[in-house]
Design a protein around this motif. Structure first.
Motif, mmCIF file in Angstrom:
data_model
loop_
_atom_site.group_PDB
_atom_site.id
_atom_site.type_symbol
_atom_site.label_atom_id
_atom_site.label_comp_id
_atom_site.label_asym_id
_atom_site.label_seq_id
_atom_site.Cartn_x
_atom_site.Cartn_y
_atom_site.Cartn_z
ATOM 1 N N GLY A 1 -32.799 -88.808 -79.111
ATOM 2 C CA GLY A 1 -33.873 -89.390 -79.913
ATOM 3 C C GLY A 1 -34.063 -90.864 -79.640
ATOM 4 O O GLY A 1 -33.228 -91.532 -79.042
ATOM 5 N N GLY A 2 -35.205 -91.361 -80.091
ATOM 6 C CA GLY A 2 -35.495 -92.793 -79.973
ATOM 7 C C GLY A 2 -34.938 -93.537 -81.168
ATOM 8 O O GLY A 2 -34.374 -92.946 -82.083
ATOM 9 N N PRO A 3 -35.095 -94.843 -81.166
ATOM 10 C CA PRO A 3 -34.518 -95.665 -82.222
ATOM 11 C C PRO A 3 -35.166 -95.419 -83.589
ATOM 12 O O PRO A 3 -36.351 -95.120 -83.674
ATOM 13 N N HIS A 4 -34.387 -95.529 -84.617
ATOM 14 C CA HIS A 4 -34.899 -95.415 -85.976
ATOM 15 C C HIS A 4 -35.980 -96.461 -86.178
ATOM 16 O O HIS A 4 -35.863 -97.583 -85.704
ATOM 17 N N GLY A 5 -37.012 -96.095 -86.863
ATOM 18 C CA GLY A 5 -38.054 -97.075 -87.139
ATOM 19 C C GLY A 5 -39.166 -97.064 -86.113
ATOM 20 O O GLY A 5 -40.180 -97.719 -86.289
ATOM 21 N N PHE A 6 -38.973 -96.313 -85.033
ATOM 22 C CA PHE A 6 -40.065 -96.151 -84.074
ATOM 23 C C PHE A 6 -40.829 -94.895 -84.441
ATOM 24 O O PHE A 6 -40.265 -93.805 -84.466
ATOM 25 N N ARG A 7 -42.090 -95.049 -84.684
ATOM 26 C CA ARG A 7 -42.898 -93.888 -85.019
ATOM 27 C C ARG A 7 -42.903 -92.882 -83.869
ATOM 28 O O ARG A 7 -42.889 -91.672 -84.065
ATOM 29 N N SER A 8 -42.922 -93.408 -82.645
ATOM 30 C CA SER A 8 -42.928 -92.519 -81.489
ATOM 31 C C SER A 8 -41.685 -91.639 -81.496
ATOM 32 O O SER A 8 -41.750 -90.446 -81.186
ATOM 33 N N ALA A 9 -40.559 -92.231 -81.861
ATOM 34 C CA ALA A 9 -39.314 -91.466 -81.914
ATOM 35 C C ALA A 9 -39.436 -90.337 -82.932
ATOM 36 O O ALA A 9 -39.022 -89.198 -82.684
ATOM 37 N N ARG A 10 -40.033 -90.646 -84.066
ATOM 38 C CA ARG A 10 -40.169 -89.653 -85.119
ATOM 39 C C ARG A 10 -41.085 -88.515 -84.678
ATOM 40 O O ARG A 10 -40.767 -87.332 -84.841
ATOM 41 N N GLU A 11 -42.227 -88.887 -84.100
ATOM 42 C CA GLU A 11 -43.200 -87.878 -83.690
ATOM 43 C C GLU A 11 -42.635 -86.964 -82.607
ATOM 44 O O GLU A 11 -42.806 -85.752 -82.635
ATOM 45 N N ARG A 12 -41.952 -87.590 -81.657
ATOM 46 C CA ARG A 12 -41.436 -86.795 -80.543
ATOM 47 C C ARG A 12 -40.342 -85.833 -81.024
ATOM 48 O O ARG A 12 -40.301 -84.665 -80.651
ATOM 49 N N ARG A 13 -39.503 -86.354 -81.859
ATOM 50 C CA ARG A 13 -38.451 -85.491 -82.403
ATOM 51 C C ARG A 13 -39.050 -84.354 -83.221
ATOM 52 O O ARG A 13 -38.610 -83.208 -83.131
ATOM 53 N N ALA A 14 -40.084 -84.685 -84.000
ATOM 54 C CA ALA A 14 -40.723 -83.651 -84.822
ATOM 55 C C ALA A 14 -41.307 -82.554 -83.941
ATOM 56 O O ALA A 14 -41.189 -81.356 -84.248
ATOM 57 N N GLY A 15 -41.945 -82.971 -82.844
ATOM 58 C CA GLY A 15 -42.522 -81.977 -81.933
ATOM 59 C C GLY A 15 -41.450 -81.076 -81.357
ATOM 60 O O GLY A 15 -41.626 -79.855 -81.243
ATOM 61 N N PHE A 16 -40.324 -81.664 -81.020
ATOM 62 C CA PHE A 16 -39.196 -80.917 -80.474
ATOM 63 C C PHE A 16 -38.700 -79.887 -81.483
ATOM 64 O O PHE A 16 -38.537 -78.699 -81.167
ATOM 65 N N GLU A 17 -38.493 -80.356 -82.696
ATOM 66 C CA GLU A 17 -37.966 -79.457 -83.722
ATOM 67 C C GLU A 17 -38.956 -78.358 -84.084
ATOM 68 O O GLU A 17 -38.567 -77.206 -84.318
ATOM 69 N N GLU A 18 -40.212 -78.700 -84.111
ATOM 70 C CA GLU A 18 -41.230 -77.686 -84.409
ATOM 71 C C GLU A 18 -41.205 -76.563 -83.380
ATOM 72 O O GLU A 18 -41.271 -75.383 -83.737
ATOM 73 N N ALA A 19 -41.103 -76.936 -82.124
ATOM 74 C CA ALA A 19 -41.108 -75.914 -81.068
ATOM 75 C C ALA A 19 -39.908 -74.981 -81.206
ATOM 76 O O ALA A 19 -40.029 -73.754 -81.099
ATOM 77 N N LEU A 20 -38.733 -75.592 -81.457
ATOM 78 C CA LEU A 20 -37.530 -74.762 -81.575
ATOM 79 C C LEU A 20 -37.619 -73.833 -82.778
ATOM 80 O O LEU A 20 -37.327 -72.634 -82.672
ATOM 81 N N SER A 21 -38.031 -74.390 -83.898
ATOM 82 C CA SER A 21 -38.030 -73.566 -85.101
ATOM 83 C C SER A 21 -39.075 -72.461 -84.984
ATOM 84 O O SER A 21 -38.878 -71.325 -85.437
ATOM 85 N N GLN A 22 -40.195 -72.788 -84.349
ATOM 86 C CA GLN A 22 -41.226 -71.781 -84.161
ATOM 87 C C GLN A 22 -40.720 -70.637 -83.277
ATOM 88 O O GLN A 22 -41.098 -69.490 -83.461
ATOM 89 N N ALA A 23 -39.849 -70.988 -82.338
ATOM 90 C CA ALA A 23 -39.314 -69.967 -81.438
ATOM 91 C C ALA A 23 -38.061 -69.310 -82.021
ATOM 92 O O ALA A 23 -37.454 -68.448 -81.398
ATOM 93 N N GLY A 24 -37.675 -69.765 -83.198
ATOM 94 C CA GLY A 24 -36.494 -69.176 -83.819
ATOM 95 C C GLY A 24 -35.194 -69.570 -83.141
ATOM 96 O O GLY A 24 -34.190 -68.862 -83.232
ATOM 97 N N VAL A 25 -35.216 -70.705 -82.439
ATOM 98 C CA VAL A 25 -33.998 -71.174 -81.771
ATOM 99 C C VAL A 25 -33.302 -72.191 -82.669
ATOM 100 O O VAL A 25 -33.943 -73.107 -83.183
ATOM 101 N N SER A 26 -32.027 -72.016 -82.838
ATOM 102 C CA SER A 26 -31.308 -72.901 -83.761
ATOM 103 C C SER A 26 -31.044 -74.250 -83.106
ATOM 104 O O SER A 26 -30.961 -74.364 -81.887
#
Lengths: 342, 342
Positions: A190-215
């Motif tokens: 992940g990127g540094p705390h407080g970077f919006r880009s870090a938050r968005e990118r991480r969110a996209g990552f987590e969304e893809a995994l959860s949508q695919a049912g991958v833990s």
DNA sequence: TTGTACGCGTTATCAT
DNA sequence: ATGATAACGCGTACAA
């Protein structure tokens, strides 16, 4: 001509046989002006090679023809891309670019910025992430009447003041690509705390995994701060895991280069033993070995558009309005393959 | 206070009970001033938070408090290092940095630059290589009375107008290091024609070889233009040679990264099968694998010194004069080893 | 449609 | 040592 060598508005007026004000009207394209008068003045302007003095204009208008680039971005290549995009937009205009790094962290950052803006009376400022994500900065600009456009990884402001990219969706797509290759254990840096880009990118990552049912166990998530070194350190932890992840998504290219470095240090082959995807598509992505698959972030185009927004006439004549959203796309190179059979 | 919200010199004068000119004298540290008057004015200035208006000063002095960075350098990291050095020098002064890329090649470059300098009435300009090597540009600056400092790889001007590095000696040293490791067939990837740095570095390389009595067949010299791609292409030709060179000196890091890329592409191991040395010590040098042995070019320090020269008071009070020569040194990392036995 | 007179905030000249 | 007055070059009321 004056002793400075350069013709002034007075010279033009005298030679053209009109008043200063009329010349001023020609310069500023005032609509109410006789065609013959305008032509005559324009001819004299051309003959003399007259150019309005920016310093005098700045004093009279109480506004400089300078566009500020305010940034606290650690990545050199990103800053250069932004500068290039800005300068493209400013080319052949009367505007110049002045660069102002700020120290996020510093308690006096807002005061420093205020003094800078008030002193220089900038025409406008382009705010680069992550300082662009600070609402207090935008508020300051509004308060002192300085035009601004923010760049960032999500829409943080209304369209005239914002140029954004769709990091979240782009990372979701990149992660889906990894999943499609058969990867199940995918690490995230992940990127540094407080970077919006870090938050968005991480969110996209987590969304893809959860949508695919991958833990996504917590251990597969490592912190980074967008530097090569932080990517290296994070990768060392991730690669020590048992079982080892078969792929890593890094929130930017610099860190991805660190991951690759770490992999090579321990004799791992990329992409055979480890697949890697980065974000940004800075030159380093294509230059390391193997070439890095990454998400292209069109930051130069964004900066160009932001600068055009800044200097656009409010009168939006025939001009097309500049876009406020730019799409990032996956660039497939050599750092991704299907995982070896367990 | 005026309607702009900011106190002017008039406010200070009125409240302090003195004339504008006296306030002006305080601001400009005029020596002939009563101590009590000065103190009184300074107090009012402090109370009001008065800051002189740069636009008005620029108009009256016919000179802006702007330092220009004129460059046509293709390397993003190098430009950023220069900007950082400049901004360090300009920090907490009244100066700002405006960036001006130019197009070497373009026939109108000199005219464009002249218009820019005359219009903006810059306080001074810092000239980056390779445009700094163009004597016509320096001549132009002198002609229109704009201070300038040139940066480069050799002393092209007198000390007040030059900050140079010792590329030739540094490369000679780096090449001697390669020779000391036992290398005899060493390839050179040169920089673009017309770059003084390219000439100096190549000269240093050739001097070291000839001094050691090592021959340098023409085939071992490849042309590059400081880009990654050019390094890649040049390396491909060099690595096709029979016998293959055991080492390559690349005139900058970008091209050295290209060499390493080319080596890896054909399964060669660095440094076992091929030793590589670069020049610059940009971040990429430490980030590729294996880490690149290279010559560190202290470009940021040079830029800082150049900017200080620019804004230095001609009165050289107690100030130490800025150095005009900076030494480059070899950074040993992992890309050099003794050649395998033939 | 065009011109006159003045303001923008500072420095420079030349007095005193 | 300090001040009155005029630049610096351009924009804007307001008048014509």
């Amino acid at each position: 001509m004056q002793r400075t060598g350069q013709p002034t508005i007075n010279d033009v007026a005298r030679i053209a046989g009109v008043s200063k004000k009329t010349v001023s009207r020609v310069i500023n394209r005032s609509p109410l002006l006789g065609d013959d008068t305008r032509r005559r003045v324009e001819e004299v302007i051309g003959d003399l090679g007259y150019i309005p003095n920016p310093q005098a204009r700045a004093l009279a208008l109480r506004r400089n023809f300078l566009i500020g680039l305010v940034h606290d971005n650690p990545n050199a290549q990103t800053v250069m891309n932004v500068q290039q995009g800005m300068l493209e937009a400013l080319h052949d205009t009367e505007f110049e670019m002045v660069v102002r790094p700020v120290d996020r962290g510093s308690a006096t950052m807002l005061d420093d910025l205020r003094r800078f803006l008030e002193r220089q009376r900038l025409y406008g400022v382009l705010l680069m992430p992550p300082v662009s994500e600070n609402d207090m900065v935008a508020k300051l600009c509004r308060a002192i009447g300085c035009r601004y456009v923010r760049m960032g990884s999500a829409a943080l402001d209304d369209s005239p003041h914002m140029v954004a990219s769709n990091d979240r969706e782009a990372v979701r797509g990149a992660t889906e690509y990894l999943l499609a290759q058969g990867h199940k254990r995918i690490g995230l840096i992940g990127g540094p705390h407080g970077f919006r880009s870090a938050r968005e990118r991480r969110a996209g990552f987590e969304e893809a995994l959860s949508q695919a049912g991958v833990s996504l166990p917590r251990s597969l998530i490592a912190d980074g701060n967008y530097t090569f070194e932080s990517g290296l350190v994070a990768a060392e932890r991730l690669l020590d895991l048992v079982p080892r992840p078969t792929a890593v998504f890094s929130c930017n290219d610099e860190m991805a280069a660190g991951v690759m470095h770490a992999a090579q240090m321990r004799g791992l082959s990329v992409p055979r033993d480890l697949s890697i995807i980065g974000f940004d598509d800075t030159p380093i992505a294509a230059h390391i070995w193997p070439p890095l698959t990454t998400v292209r972030w069109p930051i130069a185009s964004m900066a160009r558009s932001a600068a055009l927004k800044l200097i656009a006439n409010g009168e939006e004549d025939d001009e097309v309005e500049e876009p406020s959203l730019f799409l990032s796309t996956l660039i497939r190179r050599g750092s991704v393959a299907s995982p070896a059979i367990d």
